[in-house]
Structure formats: structure tokens, C-alpha cells
Design an enzyme around this catalytic site. Structure first.
Site, PDB file in Angstrom:
ATOM      1  N   ASN A 216     -45.841  13.325 -69.286  1.00  0.00           N
ATOM      2  CA  ASN A 216     -45.757  12.563 -68.028  1.00  0.00           C
ATOM      3  C   ASN A 216     -47.132  12.527 -67.359  1.00  0.00           C
ATOM      4  O   ASN A 216     -48.105  13.046 -67.901  1.00  0.00           O
ATOM      5  CB  ASN A 216     -44.691  13.178 -67.111  1.00  0.00           C
ATOM      6  CG  ASN A 216     -44.995  14.635 -66.808  1.00  0.00           C
ATOM      7  OD1 ASN A 216     -46.039  14.958 -66.263  1.00  0.00           O
ATOM      8  ND2 ASN A 216     -44.087  15.530 -67.184  1.00  0.00           N
ATOM      9  N   PRO A 313     -35.200  23.823 -71.577  1.00  0.00           N
ATOM     10  CA  PRO A 313     -34.730  24.848 -70.637  1.00  0.00           C
ATOM     11  C   PRO A 313     -35.321  24.596 -69.255  1.00  0.00           C
ATOM     12  O   PRO A 313     -36.459  24.116 -69.140  1.00  0.00           O
ATOM     13  CB  PRO A 313     -35.298  26.152 -71.224  1.00  0.00           C
ATOM     14  CG  PRO A 313     -36.436  25.719 -72.106  1.00  0.00           C
ATOM     15  CD  PRO A 313     -36.087  24.356 -72.608  1.00  0.00           C
TER      16      PRO A 313
END
Ligand code: CTP
Length: 408
Positions: A216, A313
Site C-alpha cells: 500500500n 494476522p
């Protein structure tokens, strides 16, 4: 990293003792002035052999003092006049000889004299040693340095590396920018003294194959600014950084990772050793279910490969679920595109953390400034838009104010 006008209103006595590192002090004077400080240069006779008082005068914009007999100060007492208005004395370079004289409380030149005459309770003395590695390692120097520190001086460096004499080792003066940063840090409130702070920063990169991946736009700047601000506030800081090319802030212990799973693996053994955990990283929510061991080739005949994803996670939530005795005080970020406060409130409860820092992701990723809203159990507290380092300092103060006195 930008340190905009962080020294405005500060008056610094910059002392130079003799050493080739004096050439760096010219740049240092400039950096301090650029950061907004007024700088009064004082040089020993030996320093004036390495760089001229004229150079230092031009860079600091003030006449340079070299002698206790100088008749220019109002009462002919340079050592008194120069230190009464000073907020700090920075000696850079601090030679082996100067530190030895300082350790003995000698006052046989202006710089030694004013170090002794400064109001010790409110005018800190910072020393940036610079000398050959054998001189630095010598027991006499180490003894003198220990004495100067015991008498209240703060040691900045020295650095290790190539030396002017051609040898390599400890004894290089810190770079001007690092010294200027240390000067700024010296004036920050020590609200996290004695605390350990763990920070995640940057994006993560989830490999599709050895050359491609999912990531990102996070630049890591906010997390790095927080790490720096926490050090300035007196904390010991561990920074777990995703793939970014930012320099490590002075005094920060950095662990580089690439993927979310690596970030989790780096964070978990550290979590219970820290009293505060700031999750500033923009962790990729998903990763490819499988990462190909070799580059996936396009052959022009088949459809592009389908990308099956699995969820990563949640590092912040995992830390926040640790048993109370092992759990640091957790701060999360919420990077949103809309309904900032509503999402941040929900996120705070979902992740089980006392404080969420909410910001609009696309408006801040990669930029040097940001606008954030703090969301805690009491409600919302917007901070005015500012550069990331200024915001980080405010955040650190906000965290310190909320930390339980008996944090684990
Ligand atoms: N975070 C984390 N591990 C993840 C995802 C997020 O530690 N796998 C942390 C981030 O560092 C941040 C906070 O959780 O402090 C919120 O991150 P954000 O991306 O805003 O939210 P998500 O949990 O990913 O939720 P959503 O994508 O639905 O907004």
C-alpha cells in the site's frame, strides 16, 4: 526528517575545541540557525587553527569569542555574559584535551571557563567528542568522559567509522544533522523517561512471487516520527519497520521486516518487554494464499492467474489480547477514507485498545503533514493539522498523559 523551526527562541552557545571535525561545526552552526536558534560561537585557540572565527561568524551571524580577556561584553566578563542568556552549551567538537580540562574543572580558556561558570541547574552541557580511535579508547579519556558525565554533561556520540587520520573506529564526531536533532531532543519534555515504547511503521509487502507483491501507499513517516518523538521524550524505543527507505532516528533500535507475518513474529517477543505499543504500520490485510517460488510467467495464451488471498494476522489485536501482566498500553491508528470518527470508534472497541489515532489514509500517505483525531473512551479530541513530527510529539504527550502510573 523535517524539524521545522524546532529551536525557535532557543539561544545556544556552540563551543569548538581543536580538531579536524571543526569543519563539520560550520555546517552545524548553519543547521542550528536554520532550526530557528540564535547561536553564539566560542572557539578555543586550537579550534581557530582548523576553521576561522570569520567563517563561524558569517554562519552564526554573531561575533565569535575566543578569549576570556575579550573587552567586547558589557562587563568584560564573557564567561558570565555568554552563559546567562544561553539555554544550552554544545561543545562540538569536544577534543580529548578539552574533555580532560573539563573533567578537572579547569578554567584556563574561555570555553572551559564558561562551561564552569554556566548556571548548571538550567543550562545543560552537551559534548560531541571527536578524536582518533586510540585517543578515545584510552583509559585516561574514558575516565575523563565518565567524570564529565557524572558532573552532568550529556554525551552525544561519538560515531564509529573512517577517521581523518585514515584509521577506522570509534571517535568520529556525529554528523551536524544528528547533533542538531539531539539539541532539539534536549528541549523536549521527558514525559516517557524510563518507559519502553514499541512502534510498528510503514507498509507490509506480501509476495505473490519473488518479484511481485501486494502492498500500500504508506510511507512510514508517521511511525518513524513517533519513534523519534518517543526517544526525545526519554523512552527506549524499538521500531519494527516494513519496507521503507527512511533513516533510523538517532537512538532507536530498528528491526526491518517485509510481510505482516514477519512483523507479527518481530513484535510478539518484544511486546511484553515494552510498556507502550504504537501500531502505526499500515499492515496489508491480506496476502496471497500461495507465494510462487519462481517468477510467474505470462505466456500470452492463458488467462492471468487468479489470486487467492488469505487474511493476515491482526498484530495490534493480538498484542491487545495478551494477558494484562504482559500487555503494553496499546495505541492503534485508523486509516479511513470516510466516516472517520465512526470507523475509529468501532475499531477502538473491536481491537480492544484504549486509544485510536484516526486519519484519512489517502490524504496523508506519503505526505509530510497530517491531521488526526484522537479517539478514546472519553470521546474525540482533534489535533490541529501539522507536520508529522510536530503531531508525533503531541501524540507522545497525549499517550504519556494517559499512561497508568503503574504500567507493567
Ligand atoms: N493493524 C495490525 N495488523 C493488521 C491490520 C491492522 O496491527 N493486520 C493495526 C494497524 O497498525 C492500525 C490498526 O490496526 O494501528 C488499524 O489498521 P487499519 O488498516 O486502519 O484497520 P484494519 O484493522 O485493517 O481494518 P479495516 O481494513 O477494516 O479498516
Amino acid at each position: 526528517m523535517a524539524s521545522p523551526q524546532a529551536l525557535v527562541g532557543r539561544h545556544i552557545v556552540l563551543g569548538l575545541s581543536g580538531g579536524i571535525a571543526c569543519y563539520k561545526s560550520a555546517e552545524l552552526a548553519r543547521e542550528l540557525v536554520r532550526a530557528g536558534a540564535s547561536v553564539q560561537v566560542v572557539m578555543t585557540e586550537a579550534a581557530a587553527r582548523f576553521v576561522t572565527p570569520m567563517t563561524m561568524q558569517a554562519l552564526s551571524g554573531r561575533p565569535v569569542y575566543t578569549s576570556p580577556w575579550d573587552a567586547r561584553p558589557a562587563h568584560h566578563m564573557a564567561h558570565i555574559d555568554l552563559t546567562r542568556e544561553a539555554d544550552a552549551v554544545l561543545v562540538a567538537p569536544a577534543s580529548a584535551d578539552f574533555i580532560a580540562r573539563l573533567a578537572q574543572g579547569r578554567a584556563d580558556d574561555l570555553l572551559g571557563l564558561l562551561c564552569l561558570a554556566r548556571p548548571i541547574g538550567r543550562c545543560p552541557l552537551l559534548l560531541a567528542p571527536a578524536m582518533n580511535r586510540e585517543m578515545w579508547a584510552h583509559p585516561a579519556t574514558q575516565r575523563n568522559v565518565a567524570q564529565a558525565v557524572a558532573d552532568g554533561a550529556t554525551l552525544l556520540g561519538p560515531d564509529a567509522g573512517e577517521q581523518a587520520c585514515g584509521e577506522t573506529g570509534d571517535g568520529r564526531m556525529l554528523e551536524p544533522q544528528a547533533l542538531c536533532d539531539a539539541m532539539v531532543a534536549c528541549f523536549q519534555p521527558k514525559s516517557l523517561a524510563g518507559r519502553r515504547v514499541l512502534v510498528t511503521a510503514g507498509p507490509t509487502f506480501e509476495a505473490i512471487d519473488p518479484v511481485r507483491g501486494l502492498t500500500n501507499h504508506s510511507s512510514g513517516k508517521m511511525g518513524f516520527a513517533l519513534a523519534r518523538a518517543a526517544v526525545e521524550a526519554g523512552a527506549q524505543v524499538t521500531l519494527v519497520a516494513g519496507p521503507v527507505a527512511l533513516p533510523t532516528p538517532t537512538g532507536v533500535q530498528r528491526i526491518d521486516v517485509v510481510s505482516a507475518e514477519q512483523m507479527l513474529a518481530a513484535v510478539m517477543p518484544q511486546a511484553s518487554r515494552h510498556q507502550v505499543f504504537i501500531a502505526a504500520a499500515a499492515v496489508a490485510d491480506w496476502r496471497p494464499a500461495q507465494s510462487a517460488p519462481h517468477k510467474v510467467k505470462k505466456d500470452g495464451r492463458h488467462a492471468p492467474p487468479a489470486l487467492a488471498l488469505v487474511e493476515n494476522p491482526d498484530i495490534l489485536a493480538t498484542v491487545a489480547r495478551l494477558p494484562a501482566a504482559e500487555r503494553p498500553w496499546c495505541v492503534g491508528f485508523a486509516a479511513e477514507t470516510d466516516e472517520l470518527v465512526r470507523h475509529a470508534r468501532e475499531k477502538r472497541l473491536r481491537k480492544g485498545v484504549p486509544l485510536i489515532v484516526a486519519n484519512l489514509g489517502p490524504a496523508t500517505f506519503g505526505r509530510d503533514d497530517n491531521a488526526v483525531v484522537l479517539v478514546d473512551a472519553e470521546g474525540e479530541h482533534p489535533l490541529p493539522p501539522a507536520d508529522k513530527l510536530t503531531l508525533a510529539r503531541q501524540l507522545v504527550q497525549a499517550i504519556a498523559a494517559r499512561l497508568p502510573a503503574t504500567a507493567p
